[in-house]
Motif scaffolding. Structure first.
Motif: not given
Length: 298
Positions: A73, A177, A180
Motif C-alpha cells: 500500500t 477508479n 484504487v
C-alpha cells in the motif's frame, strides 16, 4: 535422489506464492514493482519474530500477510497520490523496509530451529519427514492461493484490476477508479510475497534481513519460464504456468548446483536465464519469419 527431487519441488511451491505476487504486478498491472525485495524479508521477519516470541504460527503468518499488504500500500500511495514513478516508488519502499525489518527483528538474523512452525505441525499431524511435510504445506498453500486468485480475478473487482493493467485509459472511460485498482493490486501482490517469505523463513529455519536480495529476479524468472514452457492460453493456465515455472526454476538451480556451479554465481546465472527467457518470444518470431520467407521463395 528422491529427497532432492521432493525438496526441489517443495521449495518451488513455496516460492511460487511469491511468483504469483510478482505475476500480479508484472503481468496483470503492468508495473515493475521492486518493493517485493523488501516485503519478502518483511514477511519472514514478522513471522519469525512472533513465532520466536511464542505466538501461534497461524497468527504470525496472518500478521506477516497484513504487514506485506501495508508495504504494498505504501508503494501504491507513492505511485498514485504523490505521482512518483512506480519503479522508483518500489525502490524507496524496498530501501525503507530494510531498516523496518531490522527494527522488527532487533538483529540481522532470527533462528527458528527449535521453534514450532507450520512444517513441524505438519510432521506431527501426518507423521511424515520434514521434506514430505514441506511438500504438503507447499501444495496446500499454493493450491489455496491459486484458487482464490482465479476466483477473485473473475469477479467484477478483479476484472477491473485486470482492465486497469491492460488499458488504463479505457478503464477510466468505463468509470473505473484506476488509482484504487493499482492500490488494491499492489496490496494483494505484496501480501502474497510476504506470505511466501513467512513460509520460506520457517522452511529454512531462520529469517535474515538480506534474504530478499534477488527476489524480483527469481519471481520474474518463474513467470517468464512458466509462460515460455507452458503457455498463457487462459488466466487459469497462466496461473498454473507461473507455479510450474517456479518449480522448473528451482529444478534448474538444483541441477546446476549438482553439476558444480559455485553458489556465489547463482545470481549471475539467474540474470542470464531471465534474459534468455525474455528474448525467446522474439527469437521464435524471427525464426517463424525466416521460415515463411524461405517457404515463399521456394
Amino acid at each position: 535422489m528422491l529427497d532432492l527431487v521432493l525438496s526441489t519441488v517443495s521449495q518451488g511451491l513455496l516460492w511460487a506464492i511469491m511468483a504469483l505476487g510478482v505475476f500480479l504486478t508484472f503481468r496483470v498491472l503492468d508495473i515493475a514493482d521492486l518493493s517485493v525485495e523488501g516485503t519478502f524479508p518483511l514477511g519472514a521477519a514478522v513471522a519469525a519474530t512472533l513465532i520466536d516470541a511464542g505466538h501461534s504460527v497461524w497468527f504470525a503468518m496472518l500478521i506477516a500477510l497484513i504487514a506485506g499488504c501495508i508495504g504494498g500500500t505504501v508503494t501504491a500511495l507513492l505511485t498514485t497520490k504523490l505521482k512518483i514513478p512506480a519503479l522508483l516508488s518500489g525502490i524507496l519502499t524496498m530501501i525503507g523496509l530494510y531498516s523496518v525489518n531490522l527494527m522488527i527483528m532487533g538483529k540481522a538474523n532470527v533462528p527458528l530451529l527449535r521453534a514450532e512452525t507450520v512444517f513441524t505441525l505438519t510432521e506431527d499431524l501426518f507423521g511424515v519427514s520434514s521434506v514430505v511435510a514441506t511438500l504438503i504445506v507447499g501444495l496446500i498453500a499454493t493450491t489455496v492461493v491459486g484458487v482464490i486468485m482465479y476466483w477473485f480475478f473473475g469477479t467484477v473487482l478483479g476484472t477491473a484490476i485486470r482492465a486497469t493493467g491492460c488499458n488504463p485509459q479505457m478503464a477510466r472511460a468505463q468509470g473505473i477508479n484506476t488509482n484504487v485498482m493499482v492500490i488494491l493490486g499492489l496490496l494483494i501482490s505484496n501480501g502474497l510475497v510476504a506470505l511466501s517469505g513467512a513460509l520460506v523463513a520457517q522452511s529454512n529455519g531462520f529469517a535474515d534481513v538480506g534474504m530478499g536480495t534477488g527476489t524480483i529476479v527469481i519471481g520474474l524468472a518463474s513467470v517468464i519460464i512458466g509462460e515460455v514452457l507452458f503457455g498463457t492460453r487462459s488466466f487459469k493456465n497462466w496461473l498454473i504456468s507461473v507455479v510450474l515455472g517456479s518449480v522448473v526454476y528451482r529444478a534448474v538451480i538444483a541441477i546446476v548446483l549438482e553439476l558444480g556451479m559455485p553458489p556465489n554465481d547463482l545470481k549471475l546465472f539467474t540474470a542470464v536465464l531471465v534474459a534468455i527467457a525474455l528474448s525467446l518470444p522474439l527469437i521464435k518470431n524471427k525464426f517463424a519469419i525466416m521460415k515463411r520467407s524461405e517457404e515463399a521463395d521456394a
